[in-house]
Motif scaffolding. Structure first.
Motif, short mmCIF file in Angstrom:
data_model
loop_
_atom_site.label_atom_id
_atom_site.label_comp_id
_atom_site.label_asym_id
_atom_site.label_seq_id
_atom_site.Cartn_x
_atom_site.Cartn_y
_atom_site.Cartn_z
N ASN A 45 -0.63 -6.08 -2.83
CA ASN A 45 -0.88 -4.69 -3.23
C ASN A 45 0.18 -3.80 -2.61
O ASN A 45 0.50 -3.93 -1.42
CB ASN A 45 -2.27 -4.27 -2.74
N THR A 46 0.76 -2.87 -3.40
CA THR A 46 1.82 -2.00 -2.92
C THR A 46 1.28 -0.61 -2.64
O THR A 46 0.60 -0.02 -3.49
CB THR A 46 2.96 -1.90 -3.94
N VAL A 47 1.58 -0.07 -1.47
CA VAL A 47 1.20 1.29 -1.09
C VAL A 47 2.49 2.06 -0.81
O VAL A 47 3.32 1.63 -0.01
CB VAL A 47 0.30 1.30 0.17
N ARG A 72 4.80 5.59 0.18
CA ARG A 72 4.81 6.73 1.11
C ARG A 72 5.83 7.76 0.61
O ARG A 72 6.98 7.79 1.06
CB ARG A 72 5.17 6.25 2.53
N GLY A 89 -4.58 5.96 -6.11
CA GLY A 89 -3.96 6.66 -5.01
C GLY A 89 -3.17 7.88 -5.42
O GLY A 89 -2.43 8.46 -4.61
N LYS A 123 -3.33 11.14 -3.24
CA LYS A 123 -2.53 11.00 -2.02
C LYS A 123 -1.05 11.11 -2.35
O LYS A 123 -0.29 11.81 -1.65
CB LYS A 123 -2.85 9.67 -1.35
N THR A 129 0.02 -4.94 1.21
CA THR A 129 -1.23 -5.42 1.80
C THR A 129 -1.81 -6.52 0.93
O THR A 129 -1.30 -6.81 -0.16
CB THR A 129 -2.28 -4.29 1.91
N TRP A 180 -7.40 2.34 -2.67
CA TRP A 180 -6.19 1.60 -3.03
C TRP A 180 -5.49 1.00 -1.81
O TRP A 180 -4.68 0.09 -1.94
CB TRP A 180 -5.26 2.51 -3.82
N ASP A 181 -5.78 1.50 -0.61
CA ASP A 181 -5.18 0.94 0.59
C ASP A 181 -6.14 0.05 1.37
O ASP A 181 -5.83 -0.38 2.48
CB ASP A 181 -4.67 2.07 1.50
N THR A 232 -9.25 0.88 2.44
CA THR A 232 -10.29 1.62 3.16
C THR A 232 -11.61 1.54 2.40
O THR A 232 -11.67 1.81 1.20
CB THR A 232 -9.88 3.09 3.34
N GLN A 272 -9.04 -0.08 6.65
CA GLN A 272 -7.78 -0.03 5.93
C GLN A 272 -7.02 -1.33 6.14
O GLN A 272 -6.93 -1.84 7.26
CB GLN A 272 -6.93 1.14 6.42
N ALA A 301 -0.57 -3.65 7.05
CA ALA A 301 0.66 -3.95 6.32
C ALA A 301 1.07 -5.39 6.58
O ALA A 301 0.95 -5.90 7.69
CB ALA A 301 1.76 -2.99 6.74
#
Length: 616
Positions: A216-218, A220, A241, A244, A363, A452-453, A455, A526, A529
Motif C-alpha cells: 500500500n502506498t501512502v 506525503r 486519503g 489528507k 505499508t 488508508w494508512d 489506522t 497505523q 513504513a
C-alpha cells in the motif's frame, strides 16, 4: 450511473428505477416536490425512533450524564467506502444524528469531510431503505430466516462447506476478517469471494507486478516540490486519503505563497478528462487514457531507466530534467484507473529518484484480503454456472447491477439453490435472491475499519437500527452458530469488543475501549513504513490502440459513485465538480470529436461497445 430495476420472477418488480415510490414522482417536473417530501420524511423517521442502543457509546465532547436538552452531543465514528475508512464526528440532537463533520483526530479526515460523508445522514433516514426481511419478495421475519438457515448449515457442515460461498465487497475490518477465518475453519471447503466495482484493482495489481506483493502506498504531498500525476485525480473523493492529500497539498502551496523565499510546488498533470487535480496543475497535458502508459514509459527512459514503450517529447524531457533536480522531494503518482503497468512504472521512478521514505512510503495492504476482485468474481460465476454453489450469502453490494457485463453474473446466480442478500435497499440483487435481510446503516451499527494508512477506528452507532437492520458480522454469526455456539446470538457490539479485548495486551481494557471510542481512533494501529524490494516493470501486455479509434473510459460518478448512492437526493442534486450537471447520465466527448460525429450539446445518444448499449 443510477441503477435501474429489471423484471423479477420472484415478486414481479417493475422496470421503474424507484418501483415503490408514489407514481407521480416519476414526472420530471415533480423532482423538486420529491426532494421536499424526502426532507419531510427525515423528520418523520427521526421522530419515530428515539431508542438508544443498549450498548454504551462514548460522546466525543460531553459525557451522557452532562446531557442538556437542546444541546447537541458529538460522537466519533468512521464511514467506510470501498473498504477504506474516514473518521467522522456525528452531531446528535435528542438521540438522533443530524450532521456529519470530519474528526480532527483522525488522520484521514483531520476535521474535513466530502460530499458523500455529508450526505450519508440522508441515507440513514431514507424511507426507501429496506425495512423488513423478505422471502421471495414477501414480508417475513428474522426468526423465519434463522429457521430456514438450520438445514442449510447442517448440509454445509456434512460436506465440510463444499458448495457454500460468501460474497463481500473489499473491507478492512479486523474483527470481520477474524470471523471470515472462523468461517474457513468451520467450513474448510467453502469459498469466500470479493467484488468491489470501483475498488483499487489496478493499484493492487501494479504493486504485485512491481514488488511481488500488494504493498500500500501512502503519499506525503506536504514534502513534495514536484508532482507528476499520471491520470491521478488525488484531490477527488474517489482516491483513498484524498482529504489528507488535499490538506497537505494546499498547505504546501499556501506556505510557499506566504514565504517569498520558499519554492512553490509545481505539478504536472497528464490526464484524459478534466479533473479537480488537473485544474490545480501548473502544466496540464491532455492525453487519451490509453496513451498515459506510453508517456510514463518515455518519462522513465528519460530518467535513465530501461522501460520500453512510448516516444519522448520536449515536454517529457523537460519534466524529467525537473524531476532529476528534485530528487527526494518529488512524487510520481499513477491514476487509480490506469493499468497495472503504469503503477509499476511509477513505483520504479519513485525508487530511482529517492522519493521512497521521503515523499511517500509503503505499508502492508490495508484490505483484509487483497485479492484480484475480477478473478474472484469470475471464479464464483464459473462455479455457479457449473452447479457447484448450493448456498450463497451476498453480504452487501449489488453485483447483479454492477458486475462486469461479460461476467454474466445474473444468469449464473439463478442456478444457486439458496441465495441470501444483505443490503440497505431492495435492489436488483435483492430481487433475485430468495432471502433479503435489511442491512444496518453505519450510523446505527457497531464495527471496526481501517483508514488508508492502516489506522483503525471503532464504528459506533448514534441510534438504534431504524428497521432492525443487521450487519455482515451478525449474519456470519448465525452462519457459524453450529461450529461456534458462543457466537450464535452475539451482537455486532459484542463481536467487535471481544475481538479487541483479545488483541489488547494491557490490563485496563475498559479504559482502552472508552478512549478508542472517544477519540475515534485506536492508538498505535497505523501501519509502519516498510521497505519494498527493487521495483520491476512488466512488458507491455498489448500494443497501444490506433489513434483513429474512439476511446471509451468508464469512471465513478463524482457524487453517486458506482451507482449505489443513486437514491440519495442530496448527491443527485449536487452539481458535478467540472460542470453543473445533476441527475442525468452524460457521455462526455471533446468538441472536435462531437463535430466529427455531428453530435450537438444535449443530444440523446446511444453508445454501443461489444454488442452492449447504453444511452446518455
Amino acid at each position: 450511473m443510477p441503477s435501474s430495476f429489471h423484471s423479477d420472477p420472484l415478486h414481479g418488480a417493475s422496470d421503474d428505477e424507484f418501483p415503490d415510490r408514489t407514481p407521480d414522482w416519476n414526472d420530471e417536473a415533480s423532482r423538486r416536490r420529491f426532494l421536499r417530501l424526502m426532507g419531510a420524511s427525515i423528520a418523520l423517521a427521526g421522530s419515530a425512533c428515539t431508542k438508544q442502543p443498549k450498548e454504551t457509546i462514548v460522546p466525543y465532547v460531553r459525557q451522557p450524564e452532562q446531557f442538556l436538552p437542546g444541546q447537541p452531543l458529538f460522537y466519533a465514528s468512521a464511514m467506510t467506502v470501498a473498504g477504506i475508512a474516514t473518521g467522522v464526528l456525528v452531531e446528535s440532537h435528542l438521540g438522533r444524528p443530524t450532521k456529519i463533520e470530519g474528526n480532527p483526530d483522525h488522520p484521514a479526515s483531520l476535521g474535513a469531510t466530502n460530499a458523500m460523508m455529508q450526505a450519508s445522514i440522508l441515507t440513514l433516514y431514507d424511507p426507501d431503505r429496506s425495512q423488513t426481511v423478505k422471502r421471495n419478495g414477501e414480508i417475513s421475519t428474522w426468526g423465519s430466516f434463522l429457521t430456514a438457515l438450520v438445514p442449510v448449515r447442517e448440509a454445509a457442515a456434512n460436506k465440510k462447506g463444499a458448495g457454500l460461498c460468501v460474497l463481500t465487497g473489499s473491507f478492512s475490518s479486523p474483527s470481520l476478517a477474524a470471523q471470515i477465518q472462523d468461517f474457513k475453519t468451520a467450513f474448510p471447503e467453502a469459498k469466500w469471494h470479493q467484488w468491489e466495482p470501483c475498488g483499487r484493482h489496478a493499484e493492487r495489481a501494479g504493486a504485485i507486478a512491481a514488488f511481488g506483493q500488494p504493498w500500500n502506498t501512502v503519499y506525503r504531498f506536504d514534502r513534495a516540490d514536484r508532482i507528476v500525476s499520471l491520470d491521478a485525480d488525488f484531490l477527488d473523493s474517489t482516491t483513498p486519503g484524498h482529504l489528507k492529500y488535499t490538506r497537505d497539498y494546499t498547505a504546501r502551496r499556501r506556505g510557499a505563497a506566504e514565504n517569498a523565499s520558499a519554492e512553490p510546488p509545481r505539478m504536472y498533470v497528464v490526464e484524459s478528462t478534466p479533473s479537480i487535480t488537473g485544474g490545480m496543475a501548473e502544466h496540464r497535458f491532455s492525453l487519451r487514457a490509453a496513451d498515459v502508459e506510453g508517456f510514463a514509459a518515455s518519462l522513465a527512459r528519460e530518467l535513465g531507466l530501461n522501460v520500453p514503450g512510448g516516444a519522448s517529447t520536449d515536454a517529457v524531457r523537460a519534466i524529467a530534467k525537473d524531476l532529476m533536480s528534485h530528487r527526494g522531494s518529488s512524487i510520481v503518482i499513477p491514476g487509480q484507473f490506469q493499468p497495472p503497468r503504469v503503477h509499476a512504472i511509477a513505483h520504479l521512478i519513485n525508487q530511482s529518484l529517492g522519493n521512497v521514505g521521503q515523499t511517500l512510503y509503503y505499508t502492508d495492504s490495508v484490505e483484509a484480503d487483497p485479492v484480484d476482485d475480477v478473478a474472484s468474481l469470475t471464479e464464483l460465476v464459473t462455479n455457479m454456472r457449473a452447479g457447484m454453489v448450493d448456498t450463497l450469502f451476498i453480504l452487501g453490494g449489488n453485483p447483479v447491477y454492477d458486475a462486469p457485463a461479460d461476467v454474466a453474473f445474473l444468469d449464473a446466480l439463478q442456478k444457486v439453490k439458496f441465495r441470501t442478500h444483505l443490503g440497505l435497499f431492495e435492489d436488483e440483487t435483492a430481487a433475485w435472491c430468495h432471502w433479503h435481510v435489511p442491512q444496518a446503516h453505519y450510523l446505527e451499527s457497531w464495527g471496526d475499519t481501517r483508514a488508508w494508512d492502516g489506522t483503525t477506528s471503532i464504528v459506533q452507532p448514534l441510534i438504534s437500527p431504524i428497521y432492525d437492520g443487521k450487519t455482515a458480522s451478525e449474519v456470519l454469526s448465525v452462519v457459524l452458530a453450529d461450529a461456534f455456539p458462543n457466537q450464535a446470538d452475539r451482537s455486532a457490539h459484542d463481536t467487535v469488543r471481544a475481538f479487541w479485548e483479545n488483541q489488547h495486551k494491557g490490563k485496563d481494557f475498559t479504559g482502552f475501549w472508552q478512549t478508542s471510542l472517544h477519540d475515534g481512533v485506536i492508538a498505535g494501529t497505523q501501519f509502519p513504513a516498510k521497505t519494498p524490494p527493487a521495483a520491476r516493470v512488466p512488458e507491455p501486455s498489448a500494443p497501444a490502440p490506433s489513434r483513429s479509434d474512439v476511446e471509451i473510459t468508464f469512471r465513478p460518478d463524482p457524487t453517486v459513485g458506482d451507482g449505489s448512492l443513486s437514491n440519495n437526493a442530496w448527491l443527485q442534486e449536487l452539481p458535478k465538480p467540472q460542470n453543473k450537471m445533476t441527475w442525468d447520465n452524460a457521455i462526455w466527448i471533446s468538441p472536435i470529436t462531437a463535430e466529427q460525429m455531428r453530435i450537438a450539446l444535449g443530444d440523446l445518444v446511444e453508445l454501443t461497445v461489444m454488442g452492449r448499449t447504453i444511452r446518455g
